[in-house]
Design an enzyme around this catalytic site. Sequence first.
Site, mmCIF file in Angstrom:
data_model
loop_
_atom_site.group_PDB
_atom_site.id
_atom_site.type_symbol
_atom_site.label_atom_id
_atom_site.label_comp_id
_atom_site.label_asym_id
_atom_site.label_seq_id
_atom_site.Cartn_x
_atom_site.Cartn_y
_atom_site.Cartn_z
ATOM 1 N N SER A 125 66.728 42.162 33.123
ATOM 2 C CA SER A 125 67.718 41.553 33.378
ATOM 3 C C SER A 125 68.120 41.403 35.440
ATOM 4 O O SER A 125 66.722 41.402 36.288
ATOM 5 C CB SER A 125 68.168 43.547 34.027
ATOM 6 O OG SER A 125 68.691 43.690 34.747
ATOM 7 N N TYR A 150 65.255 52.578 36.406
ATOM 8 C CA TYR A 150 65.610 52.025 35.670
ATOM 9 C C TYR A 150 65.103 50.195 36.109
ATOM 10 O O TYR A 150 64.628 49.768 35.408
ATOM 11 C CB TYR A 150 67.023 51.719 35.045
ATOM 12 C CG TYR A 150 67.949 50.588 34.842
ATOM 13 C CD1 TYR A 150 67.934 49.322 35.421
ATOM 14 C CD2 TYR A 150 67.061 50.089 33.573
ATOM 15 C CE1 TYR A 150 68.346 48.575 34.771
ATOM 16 C CE2 TYR A 150 67.804 49.427 32.303
ATOM 17 C CZ TYR A 150 68.034 48.380 33.334
ATOM 18 O OH TYR A 150 68.552 47.078 32.564
ATOM 19 N N LYS A 154 62.111 47.072 34.202
ATOM 20 C CA LYS A 154 62.205 46.412 34.028
ATOM 21 C C LYS A 154 61.185 45.210 34.504
ATOM 22 O O LYS A 154 60.537 43.989 34.129
ATOM 23 C CB LYS A 154 63.305 45.496 34.088
ATOM 24 C CG LYS A 154 64.749 45.671 33.099
ATOM 25 C CD LYS A 154 64.513 45.693 31.486
ATOM 26 C CE LYS A 154 65.638 46.444 31.262
ATOM 27 N NZ LYS A 154 65.588 46.458 29.423
ATOM 28 N N ASN A 180 75.095 40.171 33.667
ATOM 29 C CA ASN A 180 76.391 41.032 33.442
ATOM 30 C C ASN A 180 76.932 41.368 32.097
ATOM 31 O O ASN A 180 78.095 40.534 31.526
ATOM 32 C CB ASN A 180 77.413 41.964 34.302
ATOM 33 C CG ASN A 180 76.660 42.118 35.454
ATOM 34 O OD1 ASN A 180 75.753 41.402 36.108
ATOM 35 N ND2 ASN A 180 77.472 43.749 35.593
ATOM 36 N N ASN A 200 79.070 51.307 34.311
ATOM 37 C CA ASN A 200 79.792 49.803 34.034
ATOM 38 C C ASN A 200 81.247 49.509 34.096
ATOM 39 O O ASN A 200 82.688 50.014 33.651
ATOM 40 C CB ASN A 200 79.323 49.539 33.314
ATOM 41 C CG ASN A 200 77.925 49.287 32.832
ATOM 42 O OD1 ASN A 200 77.321 49.609 32.387
ATOM 43 N ND2 ASN A 200 77.328 49.248 34.162
ATOM 44 N N LEU A 201 81.584 48.360 35.350
ATOM 45 C CA LEU A 201 83.380 48.087 35.609
ATOM 46 C C LEU A 201 83.964 47.974 34.262
ATOM 47 O O LEU A 201 85.239 48.137 34.092
ATOM 48 C CB LEU A 201 82.875 46.748 36.349
ATOM 49 C CG LEU A 201 84.535 45.990 36.559
ATOM 50 C CD1 LEU A 201 85.177 47.289 37.403
ATOM 51 C CD2 LEU A 201 83.751 44.749 37.662
#
Length: 339
Positions: A125, A150, A154, A180, A200-201
């Site tokens: 990510s 989180y 990664k 994203n 999330n958006l």
Amino acid sequence: MKILVTGGLGFIGSHTVIELQNEGYEVVIIDNCSNSSEDVLVGIENITGKAPIFEKMDLRDRSKVTNFFKKHSDIVGVIHFAASKAVGESVQIPLTYYENNIGTLVYLLQELQEKTEASFIFSSSCTVYGQADELPITEAAPVKPAESPYGNTKQIGEEIIRDTCKIAPQLKAIALRYFNPIGAHESVEIGELPLGVPQNLVPFITQTAIGLREKLSVFGDDYPTTDGTCVRDYIHVVDLAKAHVIALNRLIKNQNKSNYEVFNIGTGTGSSVLEVIQSFERVSGEKLNYAIAPRREGDVTAAFADTTLANNELGWKAELTLDNAMSSAWKWEQKVRNT
Ligand code: WQD
């Protein structure tokens, strides 16, 4: 050739299974369904006409992982999506995140290093960059101290793979650093299915428009950006899925330049929160109910990818636009709510 997709019932995993089957691979999915539903198998079969082999299993069960690889000894590659991924939640229950995201990665790599040859694609990510000093962000940008457990899983995951590849030349790995992911397959058979209140958006936008949420809170409009709202690189999930197949092909065909490589997977374009809202309103014809709210802890001001390496080395480039993604996300939301 048989490929294991862990977390293959999830948002990005299911879209990648479609592209793997389109490429002619045989797919085996492992998923514990903690954040996904077996119904996704129906969607996959409706799209490709072929149901992948599915084994409901928790990768934290070491003996089950070993037995799985004995049973499927003809697996030539693994695309590893299965992980806990909620940034905020990871702050509350870090050990659950370290056990699930790191422990299972170790178990998978222990199995793969026993094989004479194996290809491994890791779901990483852009969060590893934190707030990058320079934009757009290249793969050479420094990895910054993670802002959440989180994000740390990664970063640690990449280091574990790198260290394993150093002593296991038979293991070839690529880490894909996603920006994203948004949108849904054009068939509207699969899409994003966030459990509970979306963090999330884009799912929050579509759930607000469909009437599930009263209004969208825009977390801050006082950032040093064109319109004051945060900038991100929103990539259509189908473009992202295709990047996984191209990366896997690269390893299977031994076209990799080293046995551990990293690629940013984004569009290369940044969009602000308000621009995403405008895109949604344009493609849906809906007026979105939103209000400016205080900044969200941990948000970086801006992040978008320099995609030169993926374009030149992988021969991959995002083809779908923000409007495509928002239109597909809206169609999916309407389908899920049966409107
Ligand atoms: C995008 C922008 C918010 C919700 C995270 C993880 C990343 C990856 C993707 C797993 C930000 C704003 C959001 C809302 C808002 N996850 N926003 N109102 O934070 O860039 O990335 O999800 O791999 O690792 O860090 O994505 O969609 O949460 O936020 O204003 O209700 O939308 O402030 O600027 P983010 P996001």
